[in-house]
Design an enzyme around this catalytic site. Sequence first.
Site, mmCIF file in Angstrom:
data_model
loop_
_atom_site.group_PDB
_atom_site.id
_atom_site.type_symbol
_atom_site.label_atom_id
_atom_site.label_comp_id
_atom_site.label_asym_id
_atom_site.label_seq_id
_atom_site.Cartn_x
_atom_site.Cartn_y
_atom_site.Cartn_z
ATOM 1 N N HIS A 127 0.782 -1.215 -0.095
ATOM 2 C CA HIS A 127 0.034 0.228 0.004
ATOM 3 C C HIS A 127 0.872 1.253 -0.024
ATOM 4 O O HIS A 127 1.276 1.721 1.102
ATOM 5 C CB HIS A 127 -0.949 0.007 1.189
ATOM 6 C CG HIS A 127 -1.978 1.080 1.347
ATOM 7 N ND1 HIS A 127 -3.173 0.879 1.423
ATOM 8 C CD2 HIS A 127 -1.838 2.423 0.886
ATOM 9 C CE1 HIS A 127 -3.878 1.871 1.450
ATOM 10 N NE2 HIS A 127 -3.108 2.932 1.190
ATOM 11 N N HIS A 142 -9.780 1.360 0.718
ATOM 12 C CA HIS A 142 -9.653 2.209 1.775
ATOM 13 C C HIS A 142 -10.727 2.055 2.671
ATOM 14 O O HIS A 142 -11.812 2.811 2.208
ATOM 15 C CB HIS A 142 -9.079 3.649 1.531
ATOM 16 C CG HIS A 142 -7.797 3.758 0.852
ATOM 17 N ND1 HIS A 142 -7.394 3.362 -0.431
ATOM 18 C CD2 HIS A 142 -6.701 4.432 1.524
ATOM 19 C CE1 HIS A 142 -6.242 3.949 -0.547
ATOM 20 N NE2 HIS A 142 -5.718 4.521 0.478
ATOM 21 N N GLU A 151 -10.663 4.085 7.879
ATOM 22 C CA GLU A 151 -9.675 4.896 8.160
ATOM 23 C C GLU A 151 -10.175 6.439 8.791
ATOM 24 O O GLU A 151 -9.885 6.777 9.894
ATOM 25 C CB GLU A 151 -8.753 5.246 6.865
ATOM 26 C CG GLU A 151 -7.736 6.357 7.127
ATOM 27 C CD GLU A 151 -6.680 6.657 5.598
ATOM 28 O OE1 GLU A 151 -7.785 6.734 4.676
ATOM 29 O OE2 GLU A 151 -5.659 6.979 5.661
HETATM 30 O O1 LIG Z 1 -4.418 7.108 3.381
HETATM 31 C C1 LIG Z 1 -5.056 7.733 2.483
HETATM 32 N N1 LIG Z 1 -6.528 7.488 2.441
HETATM 33 C C2 LIG Z 1 -7.154 7.810 1.451
HETATM 34 N N2 LIG Z 1 -6.796 8.299 0.142
HETATM 35 C C3 LIG Z 1 -5.572 8.536 0.125
HETATM 36 C C4 LIG Z 1 -4.797 8.289 1.039
HETATM 37 N N3 LIG Z 1 -3.222 8.532 0.760
HETATM 38 C C5 LIG Z 1 -3.501 8.978 -0.550
HETATM 39 N N4 LIG Z 1 -4.753 9.065 -1.014
HETATM 40 C C6 LIG Z 1 -5.319 9.410 -2.228
HETATM 41 C C7 LIG Z 1 -4.699 10.855 -2.781
HETATM 42 C C8 LIG Z 1 -3.961 10.598 -3.959
HETATM 43 O O2 LIG Z 1 -3.859 11.659 -4.831
HETATM 44 C C9 LIG Z 1 -4.927 9.264 -4.558
HETATM 45 C C10 LIG Z 1 -4.277 8.638 -5.559
HETATM 46 O O3 LIG Z 1 -2.913 8.035 -5.325
HETATM 47 O O4 LIG Z 1 -5.129 8.518 -3.218
HETATM 48 ZN ZN LIG Z 2 -3.355 4.844 0.792
#
Ligand SMILES: O=c1[nH]cnc2c1ncn2[C@H]1C[C@H](O)[C@@H](CO)O1
Ligand SMILES: [Zn+2]
Length: 344
Positions: free
Chosen positions: A19, A204, A207
């Site tokens: 991830h 996801h 979270e």
């Molecule tokens: O931890 C996360 N949770 C939800 N969305 C996320 C997280 N880290 C990155 N993203 C989103 C922002 C990026 O632009 C997108 C694609 O990588 O995924």
């Molecule tokens: Zn992520």
Amino acid sequence: MPEKKLMELIRRLPKVDLHVHLDGSVRPGTAIELAKQQRIELPEKEIDKLLPHMQIAGECNNLEEYLEKFQLIGPLLQTPESLELSAYETVKQAYDQNCLYMEVRFGPQLHRQLGLSLDQSINAAITGLKKGEAAFGVKANVIVCCLRHHSTSLNCEVVEAAASFLGKGLVGIDLAGDEAGYPAKLFEDVFALAASKRLPVTIHAGEAAGPVNIKDAIEKLGAVRIGHGVRLREDPDLLAAIAAEKIPLEMCPVSNIQTKAAASWEDYPLRDYFDRGLSVTVNTDNLTVSNTTITREYAILADRFGFSVEELVQLVRNGIEAAFLGEEDKQALKRKLETFVLPT
Ligand SMILES: O=c1[nH]cnc2c1ncn2[C@H]1C[C@H](O)[C@@H](CO)O1
Ligand SMILES: [Zn+2]
């Protein structure tokens, strides 16, 4: 063990990262270079000064604030060359930490401001990863992200494009973005299409919202892995079911504290989940935004939660088992892991 020695031991431990977001992992020096090449104005020209724009340093209250750190990099990743280079360098960064295998994710719809097609952006990311694989010996595949704030039709386009790359450097599909604002159940049509294309699904969930999102991700969207899943403990029945079904959790400790998925390290449930026999895997989420490495993630577990080296090896095994890979590839990774000699 002194901190430096522990870090070196853990750096040498073969690891996997399932991830990690491409756009959240671009080195600040590379961002400056990409901006220069493309004549894009950045708020700062020096790495030290630019970093606070790309990285969580001080206060971060939630996922929404965390996601603001992706704004700077977006405009720099609109060409095949920039995507390919970033993908290549993500593999290099993994190699430096003795990571054997990685699944790198990104949202192809976010890289179309200059007219790239979805196929072009996915192809660029895969090309970069495969060049990295050849140069550094780190196996690397792509996962594409649908985005929670995107329409069903934009996300269905991603599914269609992903299907044509399945088995050719792409191994799965994800749902990322603002979890609190857009619950899992809004995406049933998108993931029904993914199921019809036999795309492995990770989502996801748990979270920035509660366990119902985890339940819906599995039952309504067909997720076979969960991104983060930190808030699973709020539903003990669901926790028991996920343990029984061995559904892996892709936990990302540093990021999980930054987004306040858990209030503090004392409150972080990874150790508890591991002890209850859940398939916990350890990952980075975003190398630059979270200022982390896969070594750092494991070192924190050893330092704060008393994970022994044997337990760290078990976490890596969980990652290999959870990877979107065939049995043969998993066995090869396990054999490499077993060559790691524990210090006496
Ligand atoms: O931890 C996360 N949770 C939800 N969305 C996320 C997280 N880290 C990155 N993203 C989103 C922002 C990026 O632009 C997108 C694609 O990588 O995924
Ligand atoms: Zn992520």
